[in-house]
Structures are given as C-alpha cells and as structure tokens.
Motif scaffolding. Structure first.
Motif, PDB file in Angstrom:
ATOM      1  N   ASN A  79      40.644  51.065  45.415  1.00  0.00           N
ATOM      2  CA  ASN A  79      39.874  51.649  44.318  1.00  0.00           C
ATOM      3  C   ASN A  79      38.676  50.780  43.956  1.00  0.00           C
ATOM      4  O   ASN A  79      38.446  49.727  44.564  1.00  0.00           O
ATOM      5  N   SER A  80      37.911  51.193  42.980  1.00  0.00           N
ATOM      6  CA  SER A  80      36.691  50.467  42.622  1.00  0.00           C
ATOM      7  C   SER A  80      36.991  49.072  42.087  1.00  0.00           C
ATOM      8  O   SER A  80      36.224  48.134  42.324  1.00  0.00           O
ATOM      9  N   GLN A  81      38.108  48.892  41.401  1.00  0.00           N
ATOM     10  CA  GLN A  81      38.476  47.549  40.922  1.00  0.00           C
ATOM     11  C   GLN A  81      38.820  46.638  42.103  1.00  0.00           C
ATOM     12  O   GLN A  81      38.435  45.471  42.123  1.00  0.00           O
ATOM     13  N   ASP A  82      39.530  47.169  43.087  1.00  0.00           N
ATOM     14  CA  ASP A  82      39.824  46.404  44.304  1.00  0.00           C
ATOM     15  C   ASP A  82      38.525  45.983  44.985  1.00  0.00           C
ATOM     16  O   ASP A  82      38.386  44.849  45.443  1.00  0.00           O
ATOM     17  N   PHE A  83      37.576  46.914  45.058  1.00  0.00           N
ATOM     18  CA  PHE A  83      36.296  46.609  45.686  1.00  0.00           C
ATOM     19  C   PHE A  83      35.577  45.478  44.944  1.00  0.00           C
ATOM     20  O   PHE A  83      35.028  44.570  45.568  1.00  0.00           O
ATOM     21  N   LYS A  84      35.615  45.522  43.624  1.00  0.00           N
ATOM     22  CA  LYS A  84      34.977  44.458  42.834  1.00  0.00           C
ATOM     23  C   LYS A  84      35.652  43.113  43.085  1.00  0.00           C
ATOM     24  O   LYS A  84      34.988  42.089  43.215  1.00  0.00           O
ATOM     25  N   GLU A  85      36.979  43.097  43.154  1.00  0.00           N
ATOM     26  CA  GLU A  85      37.708  41.853  43.442  1.00  0.00           C
ATOM     27  C   GLU A  85      37.359  41.333  44.830  1.00  0.00           C
ATOM     28  O   GLU A  85      37.128  40.142  45.015  1.00  0.00           O
ATOM     29  N   LEU A  86      37.322  42.228  45.793  1.00  0.00           N
ATOM     30  CA  LEU A  86      36.986  41.847  47.160  1.00  0.00           C
ATOM     31  C   LEU A  86      35.573  41.279  47.227  1.00  0.00           C
ATOM     32  O   LEU A  86      35.337  40.238  47.837  1.00  0.00           O
ATOM     33  N   LYS A  87      34.657  41.947  46.569  1.00  0.00           N
ATOM     34  CA  LYS A  87      33.269  41.483  46.563  1.00  0.00           C
ATOM     35  C   LYS A  87      33.165  40.098  45.934  1.00  0.00           C
ATOM     36  O   LYS A  87      32.462  39.225  46.452  1.00  0.00           O
TER      37      LYS A  87
END
Length: 139
Positions: A79-87
């Motif tokens: 999800n978008s939160q996962d993407f932010k953490e990954l980034k």
C-alpha cells in the motif's frame, strides 16, 4: 518457522525446469508444504514472476503460474504507507542497486519478522537484520 517470504528466484526456479535451481526449488516447496509453512509473496513479486514466465514461454504457462501462486501462496498487497517506508529506507542507501521488487521483499520480511527464500543475496546484503532460508538438500 511458520511463514516465509518468497522472492522471485525460487518461484521462477520452480516454474522453469531449465532453471539452475529447479530441483532445489521443487524440494524446497515440498519441504515448506510438509512443514505447513505459510508462503508470503509481495504482489510486485507475483507481477515479476508472471512477466518472466510470459516472456520465456507462452500466455497459458504464465496464467498457470499465476493460478499456482494464488492457490499456494498468500499474496500481500503493497500500500501507499509501505511505499513511503520503502522509499525512506532506500533513500538512506544511495549506492544500493536493488530493485523496488527487492525492496518490497525486504520490507515484508521486516514487517512479518520472518525469513526470506531468495537466490539474490547481493541485493539484500545491505540489510543486516534479515534472515534467510534455503531448502535442506541432505537426504
């Protein structure tokens, strides 16, 4: 071990009898099934494996691989939160050359506190806290 994160390599090895790791992958999936280990696959890895099979085979084989993954694995959305953490993680590693797919495998393993089955150790070497699994090939 009750669950494991699958990278693309073991899945590709399982689906391709021409793969260097094919026999090891078949053995590994048998061991995981016998031990009733949940096989978790981030959705970007499903896309990667489907594309790989499609490019090297034919649409029906890619469709069959997709069905096998869906029936035998728990596919996890990113999800978008996962993407932010990954980034945020990869921003701190400017020389890291892994793919975003690799990043989702790493992040999922951290989130679920479980090992990864991969053959791509180079791209995961920047993440010291990860645990890995490989099939027991001793008879």
């Amino acid at each position: 071990m009750r669950q494991i994160i699958l990278d693309a390599g073991p899945l590709i090895g399982f689906f391709s009898d021409q793969d260097t790791y094919h026999e090891q992958c078949v053995t590994g999936f048998q061991q995981l099934a016998q031990a009733k280990v949940s096989r978790l696959v981030p959705l970007p890895i499903v896309f990667e494996v489907y594309k790989w099979v499609l490019q090297r085979s034919y649409p029906q084989a890619a469709w069959k691989a997709l069905q096998v993954m869906e029936q035998n694995c728990q596919i996890l959305e990113v999800n978008s939160q996962d993407f932010k953490e990954l980034k945020a993680i990869i921003t701190k590693l400017p020389k890291w050359t892994g793919s975003l797919e690799d990043g989702t495998v790493m992040l999922t393993a951290v989130q679920h506190s479980c090992p990864i089955w991969t053959y791509n150790f180079r791209d995961f070497s920047s993440f010291q806290a990860l645990e890995f699994w490989n099939p027991n090939l001793k008879d």
